[in-house]
Design an enzyme around this catalytic site. Sequence first.
Site, PDB file in Angstrom:
ATOM      1  N   TRP A  10       4.845  54.356  -4.000  1.00  0.00           N
ATOM      2  CA  TRP A  10       5.037  54.077  -2.508  1.00  0.00           C
ATOM      3  C   TRP A  10       5.183  52.658  -1.967  1.00  0.00           C
ATOM      4  O   TRP A  10       5.193  52.559  -0.710  1.00  0.00           O
ATOM      5  CB  TRP A  10       3.824  54.753  -1.574  1.00  0.00           C
ATOM      6  N   GLY A 173      16.287  51.212  -5.805  1.00  0.00           N
ATOM      7  CA  GLY A 173      16.363  51.364  -4.581  1.00  0.00           C
ATOM      8  C   GLY A 173      17.777  51.150  -4.141  1.00  0.00           C
ATOM      9  O   GLY A 173      18.069  50.639  -2.789  1.00  0.00           O
ATOM     10  N   SER A 213      16.412  55.188  -8.451  1.00  0.00           N
ATOM     11  CA  SER A 213      17.234  56.226  -7.412  1.00  0.00           C
ATOM     12  C   SER A 213      17.167  57.614  -7.816  1.00  0.00           C
ATOM     13  O   SER A 213      18.153  58.421  -7.848  1.00  0.00           O
ATOM     14  CB  SER A 213      18.723  55.775  -7.279  1.00  0.00           C
ATOM     15  N   GLY A 234      10.717  56.128  -6.234  1.00  0.00           N
ATOM     16  CA  GLY A 234      10.277  55.000  -5.072  1.00  0.00           C
ATOM     17  C   GLY A 234      10.834  55.696  -3.809  1.00  0.00           C
ATOM     18  O   GLY A 234       9.970  56.593  -3.426  1.00  0.00           O
ATOM     19  N   GLY A 235      12.179  55.609  -3.408  1.00  0.00           N
ATOM     20  CA  GLY A 235      12.227  55.955  -2.042  1.00  0.00           C
ATOM     21  C   GLY A 235      12.074  57.452  -1.658  1.00  0.00           C
ATOM     22  O   GLY A 235      11.782  57.875  -1.018  1.00  0.00           O
TER      23      GLY A 235
END
Length: 253
Positions: A10, A173, A213, A234-235
């Site tokens: 996060w 990202g 990603s 991540g995202g």
Amino acid sequence: MVKPLIAANWKMYKTIGEAVSFAREMVGQAGSMDDREIVLAPSFASLSAVAEACRGSTIRVAAQNMHWEERGACTGEVSPLMLLDAGCAFVIIGHSERRRLFGERDKGINLKIQAALKHRLNPIFCLGESLEERESGRTFDVVEKQLERGLNDISSHDIRAVTVAYEPVWAIGTGKTATPAQAGEVHAFIRKWLAGRYGESAASSVRIIYGGSVNEKNVEELMATPGIQGALVGGASLEVRSFLGIVRFGNNG
Ligand code: PEP
């Protein structure tokens, strides 16, 4: 057989309240899955609250970084003892954002991995090449150096607790995912390096996951690639719906 691991990084997102409500929802939706490990990595501030929310479920908690010393005059740092106290089972070490934005080097990363293992925290050791390194044909050299330096002095007993996260920097990202072929060949290279260093048996217990990603759409293809045993996300881990879509790979159809 190693269990696949899906971890949510996060980064510097989510207040304590947001992190806890996400964790509660994950526990409700996926907190009894036991054919895969699900890990949430909130900020330091949210660690103990998220660990409390996950208590009694199969979901584990990771820190995003730590210092290698147990205690000391190190303003702003957090030690392995503190992470254990907060309820962490894992710690992400050597993330490319730590390397790029905060000047982390292989030597310090190695000290952190050693400290994590000493305290029975499972390190998720991140490595990977930049775009420039890939385009100049240096991917394998770079990955090999990161492995050699990051795992210096780690025994064939301790290596079994390490998860290696191959995260090509150009894919983090950016929305650009490594193709299964690109990721697969680096995973195979890492596996071979581990087998050369630690022997087949120890090497086969090390989990090697992919990050860069990953989302609900590409997870099936990535997870079907030989040698990919999980994902660091991540995202797409910031929304419950998209993270659940990743966590449930293999059951989405
Ligand atoms: C990461 O932060 O480790 C990562 C892989 O991010 P993203 O999924 O957004 O590329």
